[in-house]
Design a protein around this motif. Structure first.
Motif, short mmCIF file in Angstrom:
data_model
loop_
_atom_site.label_atom_id
_atom_site.label_comp_id
_atom_site.label_asym_id
_atom_site.label_seq_id
_atom_site.Cartn_x
_atom_site.Cartn_y
_atom_site.Cartn_z
N TYR A 148 -11.42 34.10 -31.73
CA TYR A 148 -10.32 34.21 -30.78
C TYR A 148 -9.00 34.40 -31.51
O TYR A 148 -8.83 34.00 -32.67
CB TYR A 148 -10.23 32.99 -29.86
CG TYR A 148 -9.98 31.67 -30.57
CD1 TYR A 148 -8.71 31.32 -31.04
CD2 TYR A 148 -11.01 30.75 -30.76
CE1 TYR A 148 -8.48 30.11 -31.69
CE2 TYR A 148 -10.80 29.54 -31.39
CZ TYR A 148 -9.54 29.23 -31.86
OH TYR A 148 -9.31 28.04 -32.50
N LEU A 149 -8.05 35.04 -30.83
CA LEU A 149 -6.66 35.16 -31.26
C LEU A 149 -5.80 34.75 -30.08
O LEU A 149 -5.84 35.40 -29.03
CB LEU A 149 -6.35 36.59 -31.69
CG LEU A 149 -4.89 36.89 -32.05
CD1 LEU A 149 -4.43 36.06 -33.24
CD2 LEU A 149 -4.70 38.39 -32.34
N VAL A 150 -5.05 33.67 -30.24
CA VAL A 150 -4.23 33.13 -29.16
C VAL A 150 -2.77 33.14 -29.61
O VAL A 150 -2.42 32.52 -30.63
CB VAL A 150 -4.65 31.70 -28.79
CG1 VAL A 150 -3.78 31.15 -27.66
CG2 VAL A 150 -6.12 31.66 -28.38
N ILE A 151 -1.91 33.84 -28.87
CA ILE A 151 -0.49 33.95 -29.21
C ILE A 151 0.33 33.54 -27.99
O ILE A 151 0.16 34.09 -26.90
CB ILE A 151 -0.12 35.38 -29.64
CG1 ILE A 151 -0.96 35.80 -30.85
CG2 ILE A 151 1.37 35.49 -29.96
CD1 ILE A 151 -0.73 37.23 -31.30
N VAL B 181 0.82 31.23 -33.24
CA VAL B 181 -0.36 32.06 -33.41
C VAL B 181 -1.51 31.20 -33.94
O VAL B 181 -1.36 30.50 -34.94
CB VAL B 181 -0.10 33.22 -34.40
CG1 VAL B 181 -1.36 34.05 -34.61
CG2 VAL B 181 1.03 34.10 -33.90
N LEU B 182 -2.66 31.27 -33.27
CA LEU B 182 -3.85 30.55 -33.70
C LEU B 182 -5.06 31.49 -33.65
O LEU B 182 -5.18 32.29 -32.72
CB LEU B 182 -4.13 29.34 -32.81
CG LEU B 182 -3.17 28.15 -32.91
CD1 LEU B 182 -3.50 27.12 -31.84
CD2 LEU B 182 -3.23 27.52 -34.29
N GLY C 119 0.88 26.12 -39.45
CA GLY C 119 -0.32 26.83 -39.04
C GLY C 119 -0.11 27.75 -37.86
O GLY C 119 -1.00 28.53 -37.51
N GLN C 120 1.09 27.67 -37.21
CA GLN C 120 1.39 28.54 -36.08
C GLN C 120 2.61 29.42 -36.32
O GLN C 120 2.67 30.55 -35.81
CB GLN C 120 1.63 27.72 -34.81
CG GLN C 120 0.42 26.96 -34.32
CD GLN C 120 0.61 26.44 -32.89
OE1 GLN C 120 1.26 27.07 -32.05
NE2 GLN C 120 0.03 25.28 -32.60
#
Length: 357
Positions: free
Chosen positions: A108-111, A127-128, A220-221
């Protein structure tokens, strides 16, 4: 005259190595090396891989072989595209992903949404990204909206961006934090940038160049915002932090011209995702918004710019407004010139991809 063929009986012929009706179908067998060397294959071709003891099928559109897995896996939701051996589900607004079966090759890419600006640029949305096993059930996908921009000299900070998240089977819960709003010009209570996934930039005439005034990013974000100028007159604002670096500080062009700080860099770690889904900004996501200038009836040609990743530029001329962050990049809004308005941050995005084999 029309022709017709009538057949009363079909019988098997097993002589001369013929195939009987009850005989198994023999599929061509290859090692992995031999399979990868095959050319001229068409979509739907099937072979048996003796190295892995598995069936593979060929898809011409991606010029790749894919392993046929046990069981049935399918997923629906978002905008679907297949590229480079992956199937991508792109969500530009909140929705659901419905899964049947299981796929252990997912990511997954979560922004999150970018922060809105005041004088200081808005911070980029957090961003994770990580791998996961998709399990049968319904996943709730939330896409954060961009924060609201406000007047650069209006007495308040820009609004924070909304969080983006995925929750679902297997106790999955992932949340990227919205970008922090930018600080207002010269007001002690509002000059500080707000914390977020990436932090908002400090407003101008801050009275201090301490990084404590800049909005903090989450490790990390994203990264912190830039620190505004401490000058008592014509001090410009800092840029918002980005997923790839801290927001820039302003520069004093002359005694009556202050150029805003650059927005923090975005990240191009997911350029393959951006290319496959036609999203992002030149392969980047989540850059910070540029800081607003402080001018005296003169136009500036330097400072206040955002880099690739969807962040908006800061205002450079008298009374000018910042530029909004690009939607579905998580970019921060650009700060307004002292007498202008800060811009909104860009909405976030969520992408889930998985291997087809």
């Amino acid at each position: 005259m029309a022709s017709e063929i009538k057949v009363d009986t079909i019988s098997e012929n097993t002589s001369n190595n013929g195939v009987g009706l009850n005989h198994p179908l023999n599929i061509k067998s290859y090692t992995t090396t031999e399979m990868n060397a095959l050319t001229g294959m068409s979509t739907g071709a099937v072979i048996y891989n003796t190295t892995e003891d598995a069936l593979y099928f060929y898809e011409a559109g991606s010029t790749s072989w894919f392993k046929v897995k046990d069981g049935t896996f399918s997923a629906t939701g978002g905008t679907l595209v297949t590229s480079g051996g992956y199937k991508y589900h792109t969500f530009t607004s909140s929705s659901t992903l419905v899964v049947t079966g299981e796929n252990s090759g997912a990511e997954y890419l979560v922004i999150a949404g970018g922060g809105g600006a005041s004088a200081g640029g808005g911070g980029a949305g957090g961003v994770l990204s990580a791998s996961l096993t998709l399990q049968a059930g319904t996943y709730t996908v939330t896409v954060g909206t961009g924060g609201t921009g406000v007047g650069a000299n209006g007495g308040s900070q820009g609004g924070d961006g909304g969080d983006s998240s995925i929750t679902g089977p297997g106790s999955l819960s992932v949340t990227a934090t919205g970008g922090g709003g930018g600080g207002e010009h010269g007001t002690p209570d509002g000059v500080t940038g707000r914390d977020g996934g990436s932090g908002g930039g400090t407003g101008g005439d801050a009275g201090s160049t301490s990084t404590a005034n800049a909005g903090s990013g989450i490790s990390g974000q994203g990264f912190r915002g830039g620190v505004g100028a401490a000058a008592s007159a014509y001090g410009a604002a800092g840029g918002g932090g980005g997923a790839g670096g801290v927001g820039g500080g302003p520069s004093q062009v002359s005694s009556s011209l202050g150029a805003g700080g650059a927005g923090g860099a975005g990240t191009n770690s997911y350029s393959a995702w951006a290319t496959a889904t036609s999203t992002g900004d030149n392969g980047y996501y989540a850059s910070g918004g540029g800081g607003g200038a402080n001018t005296n009836s003169s136009a500036l040609t330097t400072g206040g710019l955002a880099s690739d990743g969807g962040g908006g530029d800061g205002g450079r001329t008298v009374n000018s407004n910042g530029t909004a962050g690009t939607d579905n990049t998580g970019g921060g809004g650009g700060g307004g010139e002292v007498e202008g308005n800060g811009a909104d941050g860009g909405d976030g995005i969520v992408i889930i991809r998985y291997t087809l084999g």
